[in-house]
Scaffold this motif. Sequence first.
Motif, PDB file in Angstrom:
ATOM      1  N   LYS A   1       0.856  -1.181   0.000  1.00 56.07           N
ATOM      2  CA  LYS A   1       0.000   0.000   0.000  1.00 56.07           C
ATOM      3  C   LYS A   1       0.894   1.234   0.000  1.00 56.07           C
ATOM      4  O   LYS A   1       1.869   1.296   0.739  1.00 56.07           O
TER       5      LYS A   1
ATOM      6  N   GLN B   1      -3.026  -7.768   2.959  1.00 58.07           N
ATOM      7  CA  GLN B   1      -3.490  -6.810   1.947  1.00 58.07           C
ATOM      8  C   GLN B   1      -4.869  -6.275   2.322  1.00 58.07           C
ATOM      9  O   GLN B   1      -5.125  -5.070   2.216  1.00 58.07           O
TER      10      GLN B   1
ATOM     11  N   ASP C   1      -5.685  -2.354   3.076  1.00 57.05           N
ATOM     12  CA  ASP C   1      -6.709  -1.646   2.302  1.00 57.05           C
ATOM     13  C   ASP C   1      -7.652  -0.846   3.202  1.00 57.05           C
ATOM     14  O   ASP C   1      -8.338   0.063   2.719  1.00 57.05           O
TER      15      ASP C   1
END
Length: 166
Positions: free
Chosen positions: A43, A158, A162
């Motif tokens: 990210k 992940q 997010d």
Amino acid sequence: ENKDEKSASGHFSTYVVQAGKFSSEKGADELVGSLKEAGYAGKKISMDDGYYVIAGLATEQGMTSAVGKKLIDQHFEAWGGKELSFQVPDELTSLIEKASLLSSKVIAGDDVDQKDVTQLISELESAKTTDAPAKSSLLKAVQLLNEPTAENAWKSQQALLDQLNT
């Protein structure tokens, strides 16, 4: 700073695995793409002094080093132990902490008790929040750990990344 203060403030402080720092957004975007393409988490975080690429979370500083080592072993640069704060729904803070610890343990090769995963899923299902998408994504992140493989743990990381807003 204790956990109660972190939760009450609406800010979630945690340790992260940093995979890069760039002056250009393009460089950060490219690294995030490379990490995801290789099956890892990534990210881009924009900060005053540049663009950081975060590849994982863990509530324990030492655990970020173990997660970072997995990336280093695959020829990515990584540094564990940087502490960052994110905005998350107050009522999900402790659940995000628990999820990040479980997924980072799986990545590091540590055993995770299935009871802990089941308990966290139960806590999530009963959690009251106005942010239904965040709850749903967090639940998905934890459900991936029902099959505690490194691949699922990176997908879990992940899903956690997010949810973070700086």
